[in-house]
Write a protein that holds these residues in place. Structure first.
Motif, PDB file in Angstrom:
ATOM      1  N   ASN A  82      -6.857  -0.327  -0.753  1.00 28.07           N
ATOM      2  CA  ASN A  82      -5.928   0.727  -0.351  1.00 28.07           C
ATOM      3  C   ASN A  82      -6.035   0.856   1.162  1.00 28.07           C
ATOM      4  OD1 ASN A  82      -4.455   2.994   0.199  1.00 28.07           O
ATOM      5  ND2 ASN A  82      -5.697   4.396  -1.023  1.00 28.07           N
ATOM      6  N   GLY A 127      -0.008   2.143  -3.449  1.00 26.61           N
ATOM      7  CA  GLY A 127      -1.312   2.709  -3.129  1.00 26.61           C
ATOM      8  C   GLY A 127      -2.416   1.676  -3.053  1.00 26.61           C
ATOM      9  N   VAL A 128      -2.503   0.810  -4.038  1.00 22.02           N
ATOM     10  CA  VAL A 128      -3.565  -0.191  -4.095  1.00 22.02           C
ATOM     11  C   VAL A 128      -2.953  -1.560  -4.345  1.00 22.02           C
ATOM     12  CG1 VAL A 128      -5.621  -0.967  -5.323  1.00 22.02           C
ATOM     13  CG2 VAL A 128      -5.252   1.474  -4.957  1.00 22.02           C
ATOM     14  N   SER A 138       0.833  -1.199   0.000  1.00 17.33           N
ATOM     15  CA  SER A 138       0.000   0.000   0.000  1.00 17.33           C
ATOM     16  C   SER A 138       0.868   1.250   0.000  1.00 17.33           C
ATOM     17  CB  SER A 138      -0.925   0.007   1.226  1.00 17.33           C
ATOM     18  OG  SER A 138      -1.926  -0.976   1.105  1.00 17.33           O
TER      19      SER A 138
END
Length: 211
Positions: A183, A177-178, A173
């Protein structure tokens, strides 16, 4: 989400804190392979001799950093959100809370996540020194678990699997980020992970109890 700051706002940094901050920044930026007292001294803008007035050697410095709340969330922090009701929570909730709180603690420490990313790619005595405090934290937390936890539960394996998953998810993460559509910096996604952790831990305990 409140982050963990190395130096409280409004207070001057001590030399020791300045050195540990430089070490953490260096590990997060460059990893473990070329770490040295000289590199830390340069990053801190101090002489190598200054480090040796505060730490026995580089191993001592890394150990001190690893044991600090700046690097890893201590048990008191992990239990803070439920401190007033922890003892009355069922064991499955107490166990699941450890992993939920660890995720939150790591997300509040982006530098730690960067260091953990490097740790996934290298293994040496410094990575081991940073590993010991994490193990002690886990042991201390689970020693405080109340209620009936089946003796047949392989808690070491549970912590390794779910703790490893928590570290991997938080590092990913931080980096991208994802991951897998989640997330962890998003409250709704983190709540989804919390619910899954509840289900996993409850399922593990239920399976152990019926054997």
């Amino acid at each position: 989400m409140s982050g963990v700051k190395i130096i409280p706002i409004g207070q001057p940094r001590t030399v020791r804190e300045r050195l540990l901050e430089a070490l953490g920044d260096l590990l997060a930026r460059e990893g473990f392979e070329n770490i040295s007292l000289e590199a830390v001294a340069r990053a801190a803008g101090l002489e190598r001799a200054v480090i040796l007035r505060h730490f026995q050697d580089l191993d001592d410095m890394v150990t001190t950093f690893g044991q600090s709340a700046v690097f890893w969330p201590p048990v008191a922090e992990l239990r803070a959100e439920v401190a007033d009701r922890f003892a009355s929570m069922p064991p499955k909730a107490q166990l699941a809370h450890f992993f939920k709180a660890t995720i939150r603690g790591l997300l509040a420490r982006p530098r730690t996540l960067d260091i953990l990313a490097w740790e996934l790619m290298s293994r040496n005595r410094f990575t081991r020194l940073l590993e010991y405090p994490r193990v002690r934290c886990s042991l201390e937390f689970f020693e405080s678990v109340t209620g009936e936890v089946p003796d047949s539960l392989d808690l070491t394996a549970v912590v390794a699997v779910l703790g490893g998953a928590a570290i991997f998810l938080t590092v990913r993460s931080r980096q991208s980020g994802v991951f897998g559509g989640l997330n962890l910096y998003d409250d709704a996604d983190r709540d989804r992970v919390d619910r899954v952790l509840d289900l996993i831990v409850a399922g593990i305990l239920r399976e152990v109890e019926v054997r």
